[in-house]
Design an enzyme around this catalytic site. Structure first.
Site, PDB file in Angstrom:
ATOM      1  N   GLY A   1       0.870  -1.189   0.000  1.00 30.35           N
ATOM      2  CA  GLY A   1       0.000   0.000   0.000  1.00 30.35           C
ATOM      3  C   GLY A   1       0.893   1.221   0.000  1.00 30.35           C
TER       4      GLY A   1
ATOM      5  NE  ARG B   1      -1.441  -1.656  14.546  1.00 27.12           N
ATOM      6  CZ  ARG B   1      -0.953  -0.450  14.222  1.00 27.12           C
ATOM      7  NH1 ARG B   1       0.327  -0.308  13.913  1.00 27.12           N
ATOM      8  NH2 ARG B   1      -1.735   0.607  14.220  1.00 27.12           N
TER       9      ARG B   1
ATOM     10  CD  GLU C   1       3.629  -2.674  19.696  1.00 27.90           C
ATOM     11  OE1 GLU C   1       3.053  -1.599  19.959  1.00 27.90           O
ATOM     12  OE2 GLU C   1       4.001  -2.998  18.571  1.00 27.90           O
TER      13      GLU C   1
ATOM     14  CG  HIS D   1       4.418   0.762  17.506  1.00 31.63           C
ATOM     15  ND1 HIS D   1       3.312  -0.030  17.624  1.00 31.63           N
ATOM     16  CD2 HIS D   1       4.178   1.529  16.405  1.00 31.63           C
ATOM     17  CE1 HIS D   1       2.448   0.227  16.656  1.00 31.63           C
ATOM     18  NE2 HIS D   1       2.954   1.172  15.897  1.00 31.63           N
TER      19      HIS D   1
END
Ligand code: DGY
Length: 323
Positions: A153, A236, A265, A284
């Protein structure tokens, strides 16, 4: 319109809300609010800006009055959109402004992993930098290596562009649907998932977390990858199985991994992946640049202002919410 933010917002977003005359209260704690705490708070507000917050059906059922839930993220996998839509609560996100910073993080992880950079940094801190051994601490070359993208994407396209211009990497990809524009831009080749596993020297994940991608990188898939390959995930953590990833690296099924996302996380400091030479892990921080975070806060503020003014929300995720 009174707004609550579950985290301190970048100043650009605060300024925009203030200029629009919207009172904002920000959570200043260092511990994430749990759902019950957030419900209690949101009873007193008309809209909420959420970062890294799980929003389940119970949250929306307890707060049906909310005029806008503005996420400070492009991902919305931790939000029960169906429940929000059912109650006609609009949820918005921050697309388009974090593509470059997230792709850059994946690129950094790829380079760091190929050269064992995080491990070598620790090696110096541990006082091991002494004798120079020409056969030790060797990395792998990236020039001309095939880069496979899982989820081509916006972010995947920028990452592929970096790889192509920096390393002349041939690009292959696997998506649910072909991305013809990206194919033309990158001279990318669409391949089956099996081919992606078999042919990638670097396999980088840029897909959403969904029922079809959850845990898709596991012992059955790692074993099909090249033993010299690098696995990157800046999307993710739920998309890979962390124990299987550890086993795959230790058993030499793949060379190493670079992760900006983990599962769960935060990652615990005793996670054995953190000790492997060919693993690079970040907490992250894909979108964590000053410019990107400011742009995200501005988008969130714009959505809140539009909700107050009864205008179409620029980044509405659950388009079916507003009947
Ligand atoms: C996003 O925007 O989805 C980033 O991963 C931060 O959560």
């Amino acid at each position: 319109m009174k707004v609550y933010a579950t985290r301190m917002l970048p100043q650009a977003g605060v300024d925009m809300l203030t200029a629009a005359g919207i009172p904002l209260t920000q959570f200043e704690g260092r511990q994430a609010l749990n759902q019950d705490e957030l419900i209690e708070i949101c009873k007193h507000y008309d809209a909420v800006i959420c970062a890294g917050q799980k929003l389940g059906a119970a949250f929306f059922e307890a707060c049906p009055h909310l005029k806008c839930v503005a996420l400070l993220s492009v991902g919305y996998d931790n939000v029960d959109l169906q429940a929000a839509s059912h109650l006609n609560i609009p949820v918005t996100n921050t697309p388009g402004v974090l593509d470059a910073s997230t792709a850059e993080t994946a690129f950094l992880l790829m380079m760091a992993t190929a050269r064992k950079a995080f491990f070598m940094h620790q090696y110096i801190l541990d006082g091991h930098w002494g004798f120079t051994d020409p056969t030790a601490n060797l990395g792998i070359d990236l020039e001309g290596k095939t880069v496979g993208i899982f989820g081509l994407g916006n972010i995947g396209t920028v990452f592929a562009k970096y790889c192509k211009s920096f390393y002349q990497s041939p690009i292959i990809y696997h998506n649910r649907n072909r991305n013809i524009a990206a194919e033309n831009l990158l001279d990318a080749r669409y391949v089956s998932f099996e081919e992606l596993l078999r042919e990638s020297d670097v396999l980088s994940v840029h897909a959403n977390l969904s029922a079809s991608t959850r845990g898709i990188f596991n012992k059955d898939t790692f074993i099909k990858m090249k033993s010299s390959s690098i696995f990157i995930n800046a999307a993710r953590g739920g998309i890979h199985d962390e124990n299987d990833l550890y086993e795959a690296i230790v058993e030499g099924q793949i060379w190493g991994a670079g992760l900006d996302v983990t599962n769960p996380e935060p990652m615990l400091p005793n996670n054995p992946l953190l000790r492997l030479p060919t693993v690079s892990i970040l907490p992250h921080i894909g979108s964590a640049t000053e410019g990107t975070r400011a742009a995200m806060a501005i988008l969130a503020a714009k959505n809140i202002i539009a909700a107050r003014d009864g205008m179409p929300l620029p980044n509405l995720v659950n388009k079916d919410a507003l009947s």
